[in-house]
Design a protein around this motif. Structure first.
Motif, PDB file in Angstrom:
ATOM      1  N   LEU A   6       0.842  -1.193   0.000  1.00  0.00           N
ATOM      2  CA  LEU A   6       0.000   0.000   0.000  1.00  0.00           C
ATOM      3  C   LEU A   6       0.873   1.238   0.000  1.00  0.00           C
ATOM      4  N   ASN A   7       1.848   1.252   0.907  1.00  0.00           N
ATOM      5  CA  ASN A   7       2.775   2.378   0.979  1.00  0.00           C
ATOM      6  C   ASN A   7       3.385   2.664  -0.386  1.00  0.00           C
ATOM      7  N   ARG A   8       3.834   1.596  -1.027  1.00  0.00           N
ATOM      8  CA  ARG A   8       4.514   1.750  -2.299  1.00  0.00           C
ATOM      9  C   ARG A   8       3.566   2.319  -3.359  1.00  0.00           C
ATOM     10  N   VAL A   9       2.344   1.767  -3.412  1.00  0.00           N
ATOM     11  CA  VAL A   9       1.378   2.225  -4.418  1.00  0.00           C
ATOM     12  C   VAL A   9       1.072   3.706  -4.211  1.00  0.00           C
ATOM     13  N   LEU A  10       0.805   4.072  -2.971  1.00  0.00           N
ATOM     14  CA  LEU A  10       0.479   5.474  -2.696  1.00  0.00           C
ATOM     15  C   LEU A  10       1.659   6.371  -3.035  1.00  0.00           C
ATOM     16  N   SER A  11       2.835   6.026  -2.535  1.00  0.00           N
ATOM     17  CA  SER A  11       4.023   6.845  -2.797  1.00  0.00           C
ATOM     18  C   SER A  11       4.256   7.024  -4.286  1.00  0.00           C
ATOM     19  N   SER A  12       4.134   5.941  -5.024  1.00  0.00           N
ATOM     20  CA  SER A  12       4.418   6.025  -6.461  1.00  0.00           C
ATOM     21  C   SER A  12       3.392   6.874  -7.191  1.00  0.00           C
ATOM     22  N   HIS A  13       2.281   7.212  -6.508  1.00  0.00           N
ATOM     23  CA  HIS A  13       1.311   8.114  -7.117  1.00  0.00           C
ATOM     24  C   HIS A  13       1.375   9.504  -6.504  1.00  0.00           C
ATOM     25  N   THR A  18       0.275   8.419   4.775  1.00  0.00           N
ATOM     26  CA  THR A  18       0.004   8.625   6.195  1.00  0.00           C
ATOM     27  C   THR A  18      -0.942   7.533   6.686  1.00  0.00           C
ATOM     28  N   LEU A  19      -1.030   7.441   8.016  1.00  0.00           N
ATOM     29  CA  LEU A  19      -1.929   6.471   8.651  1.00  0.00           C
ATOM     30  C   LEU A  19      -3.329   6.573   8.070  1.00  0.00           C
ATOM     31  N   GLN A  20      -3.844   7.806   7.971  1.00  0.00           N
ATOM     32  CA  GLN A  20      -5.212   8.015   7.524  1.00  0.00           C
ATOM     33  C   GLN A  20      -5.414   7.606   6.075  1.00  0.00           C
ATOM     34  N   ARG A  21      -4.452   7.982   5.232  1.00  0.00           N
ATOM     35  CA  ARG A  21      -4.587   7.681   3.812  1.00  0.00           C
ATOM     36  C   ARG A  21      -4.500   6.184   3.543  1.00  0.00           C
ATOM     37  N   ALA A  23      -5.376   3.902   5.624  1.00  0.00           N
ATOM     38  CA  ALA A  23      -6.621   3.307   6.113  1.00  0.00           C
ATOM     39  C   ALA A  23      -7.764   3.498   5.116  1.00  0.00           C
ATOM     40  N   VAL A  24      -7.865   4.700   4.540  1.00  0.00           N
ATOM     41  CA  VAL A  24      -8.943   4.953   3.577  1.00  0.00           C
ATOM     42  C   VAL A  24      -8.768   4.082   2.341  1.00  0.00           C
ATOM     43  N   TYR A  25      -7.546   4.051   1.833  1.00  0.00           N
ATOM     44  CA  TYR A  25      -7.319   3.286   0.604  1.00  0.00           C
ATOM     45  C   TYR A  25      -7.525   1.794   0.857  1.00  0.00           C
ATOM     46  N   LYS A  26      -7.033   1.316   2.001  1.00  0.00           N
ATOM     47  CA  LYS A  26      -7.214  -0.089   2.372  1.00  0.00           C
ATOM     48  C   LYS A  26      -8.712  -0.404   2.490  1.00  0.00           C
ATOM     49  N   TYR A  27      -9.438   0.520   3.097  1.00  0.00           N
ATOM     50  CA  TYR A  27     -10.878   0.300   3.260  1.00  0.00           C
ATOM     51  C   TYR A  27     -11.557   0.166   1.898  1.00  0.00           C
ATOM     52  N   LEU A  28     -11.195   1.031   0.979  1.00  0.00           N
ATOM     53  CA  LEU A  28     -11.784   0.967  -0.360  1.00  0.00           C
ATOM     54  C   LEU A  28     -11.447  -0.357  -1.044  1.00  0.00           C
ATOM     55  N   LEU A  29     -10.191  -0.778  -0.920  1.00  0.00           N
ATOM     56  CA  LEU A  29      -9.770  -2.019  -1.578  1.00  0.00           C
ATOM     57  C   LEU A  29     -10.506  -3.231  -0.994  1.00  0.00           C
ATOM     58  N   PHE A  51     -10.174  10.172  13.326  1.00  0.00           N
ATOM     59  CA  PHE A  51     -10.491  10.595  11.971  1.00  0.00           C
ATOM     60  C   PHE A  51     -11.508  11.725  11.918  1.00  0.00           C
ATOM     61  N   SER A  52     -11.287  12.640  11.002  1.00  0.00           N
ATOM     62  CA  SER A  52     -12.290  13.685  10.768  1.00  0.00           C
ATOM     63  C   SER A  52     -12.813  13.554   9.351  1.00  0.00           C
ATOM     64  N   ARG A  53     -14.013  14.070   9.145  1.00  0.00           N
ATOM     65  CA  ARG A  53     -14.591  14.018   7.799  1.00  0.00           C
ATOM     66  C   ARG A  53     -13.714  14.760   6.794  1.00  0.00           C
ATOM     67  N   THR A  54     -13.173  15.872   7.223  1.00  0.00           N
ATOM     68  CA  THR A  54     -12.322  16.640   6.314  1.00  0.00           C
ATOM     69  C   THR A  54     -11.208  15.772   5.744  1.00  0.00           C
ATOM     70  N   THR A  55     -10.571  14.989   6.615  1.00  0.00           N
ATOM     71  CA  THR A  55      -9.462  14.163   6.158  1.00  0.00           C
ATOM     72  C   THR A  55      -9.940  13.107   5.163  1.00  0.00           C
ATOM     73  N   ILE A  56     -11.118  12.556   5.416  1.00  0.00           N
ATOM     74  CA  ILE A  56     -11.665  11.579   4.473  1.00  0.00           C
ATOM     75  C   ILE A  56     -11.839  12.250   3.112  1.00  0.00           C
ATOM     76  N   TYR A  57     -12.435  13.422   3.103  1.00  0.00           N
ATOM     77  CA  TYR A  57     -12.644  14.119   1.831  1.00  0.00           C
ATOM     78  C   TYR A  57     -11.310  14.481   1.190  1.00  0.00           C
ATOM     79  N   ASN A  58     -10.384  15.018   1.987  1.00  0.00           N
ATOM     80  CA  ASN A  58      -9.054  15.344   1.445  1.00  0.00           C
ATOM     81  C   ASN A  58      -8.441  14.117   0.788  1.00  0.00           C
ATOM     82  N   THR A  59      -8.472  13.018   1.515  1.00  0.00           N
ATOM     83  CA  THR A  59      -7.831  11.800   1.034  1.00  0.00           C
ATOM     84  C   THR A  59      -8.507  11.294  -0.235  1.00  0.00           C
ATOM     85  N   LEU A  60      -9.824  11.259  -0.218  1.00  0.00           N
ATOM     86  CA  LEU A  60     -10.532  10.779  -1.403  1.00  0.00           C
ATOM     87  C   LEU A  60     -10.215  11.659  -2.608  1.00  0.00           C
TER      88      LEU A  60
END
Lengths: 137, 137
Positions: A6-13, A18-21, A23-29, A51-60
């Motif tokens: 996950l770390n690698r996929v996110l970094s390469s994009h 971060t912990l939050q990101r 978690a969100v991406y893992k949840y989606l997968l 977690f805050s809603r803002t972070t979810i929206y930021n991450t998405l």
DNA sequence: ATCATTGCAAACACTTTGCATACGC
DNA sequence: GCGTATGCAAAGTGTTTGCAATGAT
């Protein structure tokens, strides 16, 4: 997918993992029913109360911008999110509210493209009752 | 379509043909770019200053419920409306923001339906540049 | 030390609701 | 006259923004 991948996929994009990101991406997968921002927020809040809603929206928004996640506008009242990037269709069940994927052949996609237009993305949405719900309407 | 025909169509769908409702439906029929509620509101307000947004929304909801108009959720930020009831696809131009129709063969629609699902409606959305805009990106 | 991320509160945009007025049969 | 339609103002809902605090390198 392991945490390291996950770390690698996110970094390469270009997304700092971060912990939050993660978690969100893992949840989606791991939840292929294409959750809404609020569903993700409520699920993750149980696990990590910070977690805050803002972070979810930021991450998405970051994930969408990077191309790792696609937004789905099958309902007008809320956006939903999809971590599968290959071409496929979406089926929205009006009873259980889940969105599932179905295959679309490349031939159909080619046939769809109208003459003279330059298309960037194709969305195919079907609304109705899924196999689980069609017998208990 | 003449005013009288509009009256007849609306009445036969259980919608009392008031001045406002006729104007909204006529506007949809004569503007095949699939306007949003607000676009309709702003256009009609010039002509009939009495219109309120509430009435536009009321009317659009009645028209959708009666089956005369279909909502289009190609963008997440606003609903748009379509007075064509035959099956067809929608192309959203990200430059001029207009939504145009394109044909879809019955064969494609038949091929799309996934096994085991009961589908009620099919929406096919393509996003990109329309012929008018693709050369002046 | 610097720059990005988080997250609260407030703002925003689209849509719906409550309710009083006005209209049509 | 009675039921429906209109339309203002207010509320509601999903999402974004301002900004201060926190975190990572």
């Amino acid at each position: 997918m392991a945490e390291n991948d996950l770390n690698r996929v996110l970094s390469s994009h270009g997304i700092r993992p971060t912990l939050q990101r993660i978690a969100v991406y893992k949840y989606l997968l791991s939840h292929p029913v294409h959750p809404s921002a609020d569903t993700i927020y409520r699920s993750l809040s149980d696990e990590f109360p910070v977690f805050s809603r803002t972070t979810i929206y930021n991450t998405l928004n970051s994930l969408v911008k990077s191309g790792l996640v696609r937004p789905i506008n099958i309902q007008h009242d809320e956006q939903r999110f999809d971590s599968t990037t290959e071409d496929h269709g979406h089926f929205f069940c009006i009873k259980c509210n889940e969105i599932s994927d179905f295959d679309i052949t490349q031939k159909i996609l080619d046939d769809l493209c109208p003459e003279g237009y330059q298309n960037i993305r194709v969305d195919i949405f079907i609304t109705g009752f899924c196999p689980k719900c069609k017998d208990k309407q």
